[in-house]
Scaffold this motif. Structure first.
Motif, PDB file in Angstrom:
ATOM      1  N   SER A  78       0.828  -1.210   0.000  1.00  0.00           N
ATOM      2  CA  SER A  78       0.000   0.000   0.000  1.00  0.00           C
ATOM      3  C   SER A  78       0.862   1.260   0.000  1.00  0.00           C
ATOM      4  O   SER A  78       1.718   1.439   0.873  1.00  0.00           O
ATOM      5  CB  SER A  78      -0.924  -0.005   1.219  1.00  0.00           C
ATOM      6  OG  SER A  78      -1.547   1.247   1.377  1.00  0.00           O
ATOM      7  N   TRP A  79       0.601   2.143  -0.970  1.00  0.00           N
ATOM      8  CA  TRP A  79       1.298   3.432  -0.982  1.00  0.00           C
ATOM      9  C   TRP A  79       0.881   4.291   0.198  1.00  0.00           C
ATOM     10  O   TRP A  79       1.691   5.068   0.727  1.00  0.00           O
ATOM     11  CB  TRP A  79       1.010   4.164  -2.286  1.00  0.00           C
ATOM     12  CG  TRP A  79       1.707   3.582  -3.476  1.00  0.00           C
ATOM     13  CD1 TRP A  79       1.139   2.857  -4.484  1.00  0.00           C
ATOM     14  CD2 TRP A  79       3.102   3.669  -3.779  1.00  0.00           C
ATOM     15  NE1 TRP A  79       2.091   2.483  -5.401  1.00  0.00           N
ATOM     16  CE2 TRP A  79       3.309   2.975  -4.995  1.00  0.00           C
ATOM     17  CE3 TRP A  79       4.195   4.266  -3.163  1.00  0.00           C
ATOM     18  CZ2 TRP A  79       4.565   2.864  -5.587  1.00  0.00           C
ATOM     19  CZ3 TRP A  79       5.452   4.162  -3.747  1.00  0.00           C
ATOM     20  CH2 TRP A  79       5.623   3.466  -4.951  1.00  0.00           C
ATOM     21  N   LEU A  80      -0.357   4.161   0.636  1.00  0.00           N
ATOM     22  CA  LEU A  80      -0.831   4.908   1.795  1.00  0.00           C
ATOM     23  C   LEU A  80      -0.065   4.493   3.046  1.00  0.00           C
ATOM     24  O   LEU A  80       0.332   5.340   3.859  1.00  0.00           O
ATOM     25  CB  LEU A  80      -2.324   4.683   1.994  1.00  0.00           C
ATOM     26  CG  LEU A  80      -2.977   5.396   3.191  1.00  0.00           C
ATOM     27  CD1 LEU A  80      -2.857   6.908   3.030  1.00  0.00           C
ATOM     28  CD2 LEU A  80      -4.431   4.986   3.323  1.00  0.00           C
ATOM     29  N   SER A  81       0.163   3.199   3.183  1.00  0.00           N
ATOM     30  CA  SER A  81       0.919   2.701   4.327  1.00  0.00           C
ATOM     31  C   SER A  81       2.374   3.164   4.252  1.00  0.00           C
ATOM     32  O   SER A  81       2.970   3.548   5.266  1.00  0.00           O
ATOM     33  CB  SER A  81       0.848   1.179   4.373  1.00  0.00           C
ATOM     34  OG  SER A  81       1.541   0.674   5.493  1.00  0.00           O
ATOM     35  N   ARG A  82       2.947   3.131   3.059  1.00  0.00           N
ATOM     36  CA  ARG A  82       4.327   3.603   2.892  1.00  0.00           C
ATOM     37  C   ARG A  82       4.444   5.075   3.221  1.00  0.00           C
ATOM     38  O   ARG A  82       5.441   5.519   3.795  1.00  0.00           O
ATOM     39  CB  ARG A  82       4.780   3.339   1.454  1.00  0.00           C
ATOM     40  CG  ARG A  82       4.907   1.866   1.103  1.00  0.00           C
ATOM     41  CD  ARG A  82       4.994   1.657  -0.389  1.00  0.00           C
ATOM     42  NE  ARG A  82       4.935   0.242  -0.729  1.00  0.00           N
ATOM     43  CZ  ARG A  82       4.653  -0.239  -1.933  1.00  0.00           C
ATOM     44  NH1 ARG A  82       4.398   0.617  -2.929  1.00  0.00           N
ATOM     45  NH2 ARG A  82       4.609  -1.539  -2.158  1.00  0.00           N
ATOM     46  N   GLU A  83       3.416   5.829   2.860  1.00  0.00           N
ATOM     47  CA  GLU A  83       3.392   7.243   3.210  1.00  0.00           C
ATOM     48  C   GLU A  83       3.419   7.433   4.722  1.00  0.00           C
ATOM     49  O   GLU A  83       4.156   8.283   5.243  1.00  0.00           O
ATOM     50  CB  GLU A  83       2.143   7.895   2.627  1.00  0.00           C
ATOM     51  CG  GLU A  83       1.960   9.346   3.027  1.00  0.00           C
ATOM     52  CD  GLU A  83       0.562   9.869   2.745  1.00  0.00           C
ATOM     53  OE1 GLU A  83       0.351  11.079   2.859  1.00  0.00           O
ATOM     54  OE2 GLU A  83      -0.325   9.051   2.425  1.00  0.00           O
ATOM     55  N   GLY A  84       2.624   6.635   5.433  1.00  0.00           N
ATOM     56  CA  GLY A  84       2.602   6.735   6.887  1.00  0.00           C
ATOM     57  C   GLY A  84       3.936   6.391   7.507  1.00  0.00           C
ATOM     58  O   GLY A  84       4.415   7.091   8.408  1.00  0.00           O
ATOM     59  N   VAL A  85       4.560   5.327   7.025  1.00  0.00           N
ATOM     60  CA  VAL A  85       5.870   4.920   7.545  1.00  0.00           C
ATOM     61  C   VAL A  85       6.912   6.000   7.262  1.00  0.00           C
ATOM     62  O   VAL A  85       7.707   6.365   8.138  1.00  0.00           O
ATOM     63  CB  VAL A  85       6.297   3.574   6.922  1.00  0.00           C
ATOM     64  CG1 VAL A  85       7.729   3.237   7.317  1.00  0.00           C
ATOM     65  CG2 VAL A  85       5.355   2.458   7.359  1.00  0.00           C
ATOM     66  N   MET A 128       5.424   9.425  -1.782  1.00  0.00           N
ATOM     67  CA  MET A 128       4.470   8.408  -1.341  1.00  0.00           C
ATOM     68  C   MET A 128       3.037   8.957  -1.371  1.00  0.00           C
ATOM     69  O   MET A 128       2.103   8.263  -1.767  1.00  0.00           O
ATOM     70  CB  MET A 128       4.803   7.941   0.080  1.00  0.00           C
ATOM     71  CG  MET A 128       6.160   7.281   0.248  1.00  0.00           C
ATOM     72  SD  MET A 128       6.402   5.778  -0.704  1.00  0.00           S
ATOM     73  CE  MET A 128       7.454   6.409  -2.028  1.00  0.00           C
ATOM     74  N   THR A 129       2.885  10.215  -0.955  1.00  0.00           N
ATOM     75  CA  THR A 129       1.560  10.826  -0.994  1.00  0.00           C
ATOM     76  C   THR A 129       1.054  10.923  -2.423  1.00  0.00           C
ATOM     77  O   THR A 129      -0.104  10.604  -2.715  1.00  0.00           O
ATOM     78  CB  THR A 129       1.592  12.235  -0.369  1.00  0.00           C
ATOM     79  OG1 THR A 129       2.114  12.161   0.958  1.00  0.00           O
ATOM     80  CG2 THR A 129       0.195  12.840  -0.314  1.00  0.00           C
ATOM     81  N   GLY A 150       3.290  16.823  -9.926  1.00  0.00           N
ATOM     82  CA  GLY A 150       2.547  17.948  -9.379  1.00  0.00           C
ATOM     83  C   GLY A 150       2.705  18.058  -7.877  1.00  0.00           C
ATOM     84  O   GLY A 150       2.867  19.164  -7.338  1.00  0.00           O
ATOM     85  N   TYR A 151       2.645  16.930  -7.179  1.00  0.00           N
ATOM     86  CA  TYR A 151       2.828  16.950  -5.728  1.00  0.00           C
ATOM     87  C   TYR A 151       4.213  17.484  -5.361  1.00  0.00           C
ATOM     88  O   TYR A 151       4.368  18.274  -4.416  1.00  0.00           O
ATOM     89  CB  TYR A 151       2.626  15.552  -5.143  1.00  0.00           C
ATOM     90  CG  TYR A 151       1.210  15.289  -4.698  1.00  0.00           C
ATOM     91  CD1 TYR A 151       0.834  15.481  -3.371  1.00  0.00           C
ATOM     92  CD2 TYR A 151       0.238  14.865  -5.603  1.00  0.00           C
ATOM     93  CE1 TYR A 151      -0.466  15.255  -2.954  1.00  0.00           C
ATOM     94  CE2 TYR A 151      -1.071  14.639  -5.200  1.00  0.00           C
ATOM     95  CZ  TYR A 151      -1.417  14.834  -3.874  1.00  0.00           C
ATOM     96  OH  TYR A 151      -2.710  14.627  -3.462  1.00  0.00           O
ATOM     97  N   LEU A 152       5.233  17.065  -6.085  1.00  0.00           N
ATOM     98  CA  LEU A 152       6.595  17.515  -5.792  1.00  0.00           C
ATOM     99  C   LEU A 152       6.761  18.995  -6.111  1.00  0.00           C
ATOM    100  O   LEU A 152       7.384  19.739  -5.342  1.00  0.00           O
ATOM    101  CB  LEU A 152       7.591  16.682  -6.599  1.00  0.00           C
ATOM    102  CG  LEU A 152       7.736  15.219  -6.173  1.00  0.00           C
ATOM    103  CD1 LEU A 152       8.552  14.445  -7.196  1.00  0.00           C
ATOM    104  CD2 LEU A 152       8.383  15.120  -4.793  1.00  0.00           C
TER     105      LEU A 152
END
Length: 311
Positions: A78-85, A128-129, A150-152
């Motif tokens: 999960s990218w969401l989980s990687r973002e949290g970590v 990650m986000t 775009g996020y970066l």
């Protein structure tokens, strides 16, 4: 998609916070920022405060916020989980960097190393986000080559405007951070326009015929699966009128890009403290504009699950 304010604020605040942290982590060790107590206290406090506020806000969209910690266990898939970590891990070098800068008055040695690690962590977290949304194939507006860059870009843009406001506030401003802020804001403006153009011309290949495999005619829904609103219709089926979308796009361009550029250009010609006030206003106005931009990012996205409901 339903634009919940908790997620809108999360992506805006953390983007600006990580952008500021990333720049402080490299500008300090490179000698562009003095190891001053109050400069470090305000700068790191603002960066970590925005990040923490954004992360806490994101839990407001969870059905069971007390179980948010379980998301960290799915980092393999999960990218969401990687973002949290990544977000939590980044706090370690960022904290060391802040303590060395504020309490020891150092921006060299191990403090510089911690700053570089904090910069890397901030960039990784923003990636990650971005991938959390760019990886979602059912949403064509997000699953595009424009989402992650775009996020970066927006994070670097917001961070640079905050750095300039910070330095101007301590009468340490120069033409370099001002020019960088203007250039990055112009880059963000151009990228947003290109993203809108891409999404407006996007042709969704999936339709009711391809979803059902009935390609011999036109598949139509005789009646809805149910008569009342449900979770999918609320979260995935949010619709915004074209006239409202066009108006909010103009508001985004004015607040997030146009007006900050004018205020930053004005700071070139104004003496201190007027240049500091103009720079601070640019940061505040841009943050408000990015809230509108993030709201549109969610509101204009269309999930293919709505084909099931004949939309």
């Amino acid at each position: 998609m339903h634009p919940a304010f908790s997620v809108v604020f999360f992506t805006t605040a953390t983007g600006a916070g990580y952008g500021l942290l990333a720049l402080l982590g490299v500008l300090g060790p490179l000698g562009f920022i003095a190891p001053d107590f109050w400069l470090g206290f305000v700068g790191m406090g603002l960066a970590l405060g925005l990040i923490a506020a954004g992360l806490l806000s994101s839990t407001g969209h969870l059905g069971r916020p007390e179980r948010a910690w379980r998301a960290f266990s799915q980092w393999r898939s999960s990218w969401l989980s990687r973002e949290g970590v990544a977000s939590v891990t980044t706090f370690i070098p960022a904290g060391l960097f802040g303590m060395g800068w504020i309490f020891l008055g150092r921006l060299d040695g191990w403090v510089a190393a911690a700053g570089v690690l904090a910069t890397i962590g901030a960039i990784v977290t923003v990636c990650m986000t971005g991938m959390t949304y760019a990886s979602l194939k059912p949403i064509a507006q997000w699953h595009s080559p424009y989402t992650l860059p775009g996020y970066l870009i927006f994070s670097a843009m917001s961070g640079s405007v905050l750095v300039n406001a910070l330095l101007q506030g301590f009468a340490l401003g120069s033409t370099i951070p001002l020019a960088a802020s203007v250039l990055l804001t112009l880059l963000g403006w151009g990228w947003k326009l290109a993203t809108w153009r891409y999404n407006d011309q996007l042709e969704i290949q999936t339709n009711a015929n391809t979803a059902t495999g009935l390609v011999g005619g036109t598949v139509r829904s005789l009646e809805w699966p149910h008569t009342e609103e449900n979770y999918l219709l609320k979260e995935m089926g949010f619709r915004i009128a074209r006239k409202h979308s066009a108006k909010l796009r103009r508001v985004t361009q004015a607040l997030a890009f146009g007006l900050p550029i004018l205020l930053l250009i004005a700071a070139f010609a104004l003496p201190w403290p007027f240049a500091a006030v103009s720079s601070a206003l640019a940061a505040i106005v841009q943050f408000a504009g990015m809230l509108v931009e993030r709201w549109l990012f969610f509101a204009e996205a269309k999930h293919t699950v709505m084909l099931y409901y004949g939309r």
